[in-house]
Scaffold this motif. Sequence first.
Motif, PDB file in Angstrom:
ATOM      1  N   VAL A  18     -31.064  61.186  -8.511  1.00  0.00           N
ATOM      2  CA  VAL A  18     -30.329  60.126  -9.203  1.00  0.00           C
ATOM      3  C   VAL A  18     -28.839  60.373  -8.988  1.00  0.00           C
ATOM      4  N   TRP A  19     -28.115  59.331  -8.627  1.00  0.00           N
ATOM      5  CA  TRP A  19     -26.668  59.470  -8.433  1.00  0.00           C
ATOM      6  C   TRP A  19     -25.956  58.414  -9.267  1.00  0.00           C
ATOM      7  N   GLN A  20     -25.021  58.876 -10.076  1.00  0.00           N
ATOM      8  CA  GLN A  20     -24.227  57.961 -10.904  1.00  0.00           C
ATOM      9  C   GLN A  20     -22.790  58.010 -10.400  1.00  0.00           C
ATOM     10  N   LYS A  23     -19.608  59.162 -12.428  1.00  0.00           N
ATOM     11  CA  LYS A  23     -19.375  60.570 -12.762  1.00  0.00           C
ATOM     12  C   LYS A  23     -18.929  61.389 -11.561  1.00  0.00           C
ATOM     13  N   CYS A  24     -19.087  60.844 -10.378  1.00  0.00           N
ATOM     14  CA  CYS A  24     -18.814  61.612  -9.159  1.00  0.00           C
ATOM     15  C   CYS A  24     -17.321  61.884  -9.021  1.00  0.00           C
ATOM     16  N   VAL A  25     -16.990  63.151  -8.808  1.00  0.00           N
ATOM     17  CA  VAL A  25     -15.588  63.530  -8.619  1.00  0.00           C
ATOM     18  C   VAL A  25     -15.286  63.799  -7.138  1.00  0.00           C
ATOM     19  N   HIS A  26     -16.214  63.421  -6.284  1.00  0.00           N
ATOM     20  CA  HIS A  26     -16.024  63.512  -4.831  1.00  0.00           C
ATOM     21  C   HIS A  26     -15.591  64.912  -4.399  1.00  0.00           C
ATOM     22  N   SER A  27     -16.244  65.888  -4.988  1.00  0.00           N
ATOM     23  CA  SER A  27     -15.931  67.279  -4.673  1.00  0.00           C
ATOM     24  C   SER A  27     -16.468  67.677  -3.305  1.00  0.00           C
ATOM     25  N   ALA A  28     -17.366  66.888  -2.775  1.00  0.00           N
ATOM     26  CA  ALA A  28     -17.951  67.120  -1.441  1.00  0.00           C
ATOM     27  C   ALA A  28     -18.914  68.301  -1.402  1.00  0.00           C
ATOM     28  N   ILE A  29     -19.205  68.892  -2.545  1.00  0.00           N
ATOM     29  CA  ILE A  29     -20.109  70.042  -2.563  1.00  0.00           C
ATOM     30  C   ILE A  29     -21.480  69.646  -2.042  1.00  0.00           C
ATOM     31  N   CYS A  30     -21.944  68.486  -2.405  1.00  0.00           N
ATOM     32  CA  CYS A  30     -23.290  68.095  -1.977  1.00  0.00           C
ATOM     33  C   CYS A  30     -23.366  67.934  -0.471  1.00  0.00           C
ATOM     34  N   PHE A  31     -22.417  67.257   0.142  1.00  0.00           N
ATOM     35  CA  PHE A  31     -22.590  67.033   1.584  1.00  0.00           C
ATOM     36  C   PHE A  31     -22.107  68.192   2.437  1.00  0.00           C
ATOM     37  N   HIS A  32     -21.324  69.082   1.896  1.00  0.00           N
ATOM     38  CA  HIS A  32     -21.065  70.321   2.631  1.00  0.00           C
ATOM     39  C   HIS A  32     -22.243  71.273   2.508  1.00  0.00           C
ATOM     40  N   CYS A  63     -24.056  70.238  -8.244  1.00  0.00           N
ATOM     41  CA  CYS A  63     -23.075  69.156  -8.449  1.00  0.00           C
ATOM     42  C   CYS A  63     -22.274  69.459  -9.721  1.00  0.00           C
ATOM     43  N   PRO A  64     -20.950  69.562  -9.605  1.00  0.00           N
ATOM     44  CA  PRO A  64     -20.150  70.016 -10.744  1.00  0.00           C
ATOM     45  C   PRO A  64     -19.949  68.962 -11.832  1.00  0.00           C
ATOM     46  N   SER A  65     -20.168  67.719 -11.511  1.00  0.00           N
ATOM     47  CA  SER A  65     -19.811  66.650 -12.448  1.00  0.00           C
ATOM     48  C   SER A  65     -21.004  66.073 -13.195  1.00  0.00           C
ATOM     49  N   GLY A  66     -22.196  66.405 -12.741  1.00  0.00           N
ATOM     50  CA  GLY A  66     -23.372  65.768 -13.335  1.00  0.00           C
ATOM     51  C   GLY A  66     -23.673  64.407 -12.728  1.00  0.00           C
ATOM     52  N   ALA A  67     -22.942  64.041 -11.673  1.00  0.00           N
ATOM     53  CA  ALA A  67     -23.220  62.759 -11.012  1.00  0.00           C
ATOM     54  C   ALA A  67     -24.595  62.765 -10.360  1.00  0.00           C
ATOM     55  N   LEU A  68     -24.985  63.933  -9.872  1.00  0.00           N
ATOM     56  CA  LEU A  68     -26.321  64.054  -9.283  1.00  0.00           C
ATOM     57  C   LEU A  68     -27.266  64.673 -10.307  1.00  0.00           C
ATOM     58  N   SER A  69     -28.422  64.105 -10.417  1.00  0.00           N
ATOM     59  CA  SER A  69     -29.476  64.704 -11.225  1.00  0.00           C
ATOM     60  C   SER A  69     -30.792  64.388 -10.524  1.00  0.00           C
TER      61      SER A  69
END
Length: 77
Positions: A18-20, A23-32, A63-69
Amino acid sequence: MDREKVHKEYTNGEVTVVWQSGKCVHSAICFHGLPSVFDPRKKPWVTPEGADTKTIVEQVKRCPSGALSYYMNAKST
Ligand code: SF4
């Protein structure tokens, strides 16, 4: 990615990501961390077929922001 608040779900049949966007802070952690699944240049930008469920869950938890769950899909049998 646009800034509109969207709620999207992507599944490989076993786990649903799930992606919201709000909440995403575009930290790029997920795609790196897991570019085979998370790639903002693609549409859809999440392809859960790109890794196994355990790997996806581990990345979602980073994911640091909780945008991904995620949630596990109910087994059909
Ligand atoms: S790790 Fe989370 S906050 Fe960072 S870009 Fe991915 S979804 Fe957004």
